[in-house]
Design an enzyme around this catalytic site. Structure first.
Site, PDB file in Angstrom:
ATOM      1  CG  ASP B  91     -22.818  55.341  23.154  1.00  0.00           C
ATOM      2  OD1 ASP B  91     -22.683  56.539  23.439  1.00  0.00           O
ATOM      3  OD2 ASP B  91     -22.345  54.431  23.844  1.00  0.00           O
ATOM      4  CG  ASP B 270     -20.160  49.420  18.738  1.00  0.00           C
ATOM      5  OD1 ASP B 270     -21.346  49.077  18.556  1.00  0.00           O
ATOM      6  OD2 ASP B 270     -19.674  49.586  19.865  1.00  0.00           O
TER       7      ASP B 270
END
Lengths: 375, 375
Positions: B91, B270
């Site tokens: 991320d 996720d």
């Protein structure tokens, strides 16, 4: 249980096999400690495959308090409960009652104590400790003993030793009157006490030997006394314990403690050190001791330990494991525990090979200084 | 990176494959979260063998602070550092800067913040976040975005979304001007924002789609809004995102969230839930949700989950795992994490089979109520 002494090296170190209902153990052996039925931070698969543990230890005191004998009985014993199908040894709770429990009161009957978890009151006697170990179902069970602190006054150590001997006879009697709960044989090991007094250790060793049990243990060492005293007591006792039976030195110790005591004729060891110190980032290797939290490992991308065959040592770098410790990741504790346990099992495996070759003494003198090195 | 859309089920659910330099991913997929380069309490061997993870996620914010880009660069990137040779997605740090860091100050240039670890001051910009992700070396890298909290005022959500779009162009530019540091391709996914405002989500989805990136993500959901709003926003956005590119819904969610969003056309997920909730004793199963600390499991000696194929679910009983949690043993957290992650991977695997058969919609309606049951 059967012990076959294969050879005694010129140094005095012994190699043998112990055969139990759950499998055979190559001695000298190190037994990982699985206090409450779990070797801390390690799965049973990792214990089998990575650590190659041949036997693990459970603590009667802890298992009695949690999950308790009701649960263990319904499970069909500890082997079924934790899924460890290889041999198990349980201690008697004696040591924990003295090191962990609160408000303990020692009487002839047994020990009154309060749980360290919830303060609840309990009584351990030689009889009920045998019953509890029947319910746990370990292959090797330990006699209920008093473990005096170091230092102890001579008079106290003597009274305590005599109490341990009387308790031993009650343990033997109770075990003889009861049967295994799960069909497999359970073997009692009595425990030599006597603090650091040579004459008491001698009396105790002779008393314990006279009971003619299938194996014998030495307790009350590695409790704070200088290492030289531990070795002196251990050497004195092993000379008096029968040659044809395995000898277990309880709660010992560092890698060099283990190698030195093997030379004194010890066959079995247990200690929380590889797991507890591992969880704090201390790694034992053939090259010496590593504090993996040290900055010097921050960019060392070599395997944790190239000589250690487990996945923890081979597949992860020092830099990565250091990072895990600095970041407070559980995985660091797991990898360090597996590494240390695997190293301890390698240590006794190589020791055994040296004994079988008759080269133990010179090998040991060579490796001990290296093992002690701080890297 | 290549995405092959194999089929779209009548319900709207999609099955495909994503091919990266580190291997192929079967979609829909769940990605375990490995915050600082470790999926908490699970070894990389367990991730490969027990969990069957196809791709894991790393957090740029955490990895930037510890071990830092110097160490990661010297290691040769995160794959080498943590020994995970399959795909990795990172991320952008956007979410963590807003959820973890102290004293953050958002400017056009980027975000000034203080580390949650030591209070040190740092600046994240679209440019340096791309550079950091170059150094981490993930296969899929995320654009730097602002993730507004829920609820947000319309005006704030709009300004924030526009900033995210401007930052995206700077990310694309920077990534285009730089090269992968370790030879393998890195693919940028931009992130749709817009809070819970339909018109903003629509504007953002169109803006993101117009950049023509190889994959697209949806952020700013599952941050406290009602589930119905999450599904509404997600459905609205997936209708506008290109069909031929994978869609990643960030930070979602429960098993039923995942199945419902798959039906809305999401391909990637996720969430920390399987590991975080696992460490607290919450287990997800096909039968429903288990709180393993509950007394009702104390003498349930059946496997943790007979339907789940991993060793954690098969080789350990509910009673044993409950005991580990009650006794505070690390092994309990490890087994619950492996179980939950394996279940999440099974969930998307079975979902994929249903999609390939064209039976996803009815299957999903059947299993969702069961998944939500409290056992």
């Amino acid at each position: 249980m059967q012990f076959d002494l294969i050879t005694t090296d010129p140094s005095g170190a012994r190699a043998g096999t112990i055969t139990t209902a759950h499998g055979t153990i190559q001695t000298p052996i190190f037994m990982p400690v699985g206090t409450v039925g779990s070797v801390k931070a390690v799965t049973q698969e990792q214990l089998r495959t990575d650590v190659n543990a041949q036997i693990i230890l459970g603590n009667t005191y802890h298992l009695y308090l949690r999950p308790g004998t009701d649960v263990l009985k319904q499970a069909g014993g500890l082997h079924k409960f934790n899924g460890w199908e290889r041999p198990i040894l349980t201690d008697s709770g004696g040591y924990q009652v003295f090191s962990l429990a609160a408000n303990r009161k020692i009487k002839e009957e047994g020990v009154l104590f309060q749980s360290h978890i919830d303060g609840s009151r309990h009584l351990f006697t030689p009889e009920n400790v045998m019953d509890i170990q029947r319910t746990i179902g370990a292959d090797i069970v330990m006699a209920f003993d008093e473990c005096p602190p170091y230092p102890s006054e001579y008079a106290y150590a003597k009274r305590s030793m005599e109490l341990t001997h009387r308790w031993l006879d009650r343990c033997i009697k109770r075990l003889g009157e009861t049967s295994p709960e799960y069909g497999h044989e359970q073997t009692l090991f009595p425990i030599v006490q006597g603090s650091t007094y040579k004459d008491l250790r001698k009396i105790s060793a002779e008393a314990i030997a006279s009971r003619n049990c299938a194996g014998n243990a030495i307790g009350g060492l590695s409790v704070g006394e200088p290492e030289a005293e531990m070795y002196e007591m251990c050497g004195l006792v092993t000379e008096l314990l029968p040659v044809e039976k395995p000898r277990y030195l309880m709660g010992v110790g560092t890698p060099w403690n283990i190698l030195n005591n093997i030379e004194l004729g010890i066959d079995m060891f247990d200690c929380v050190m590889p797991t507890r110190n591992g969880r704090n980032g201390m790694l034992f290797t053939w090259q010496g001791v590593i504090n993996i939290r040290n900055k010097k490992w921050a960019t060392d991308f070599s395997p944790l330990d190239e000589q250690n065959p487990c996945t923890a040592s081979q597949n992860y770098s020092k830099a990565y494991v250091r990072h895990l410790f600095i970041a407070g990741e559980i995985l660091g504790m797991t990898l360090a525990s597996i590494h240390n346990l695997c190293f301890y099992l390698e240590l006794v495996k190589v020791a055994r090979e040296q004994i079988l070759q008759g080269t133990y003494g010179s090998w040991k003198r060579e490796v001990v200084p290296q093992l002690k090195t701080r890297l």
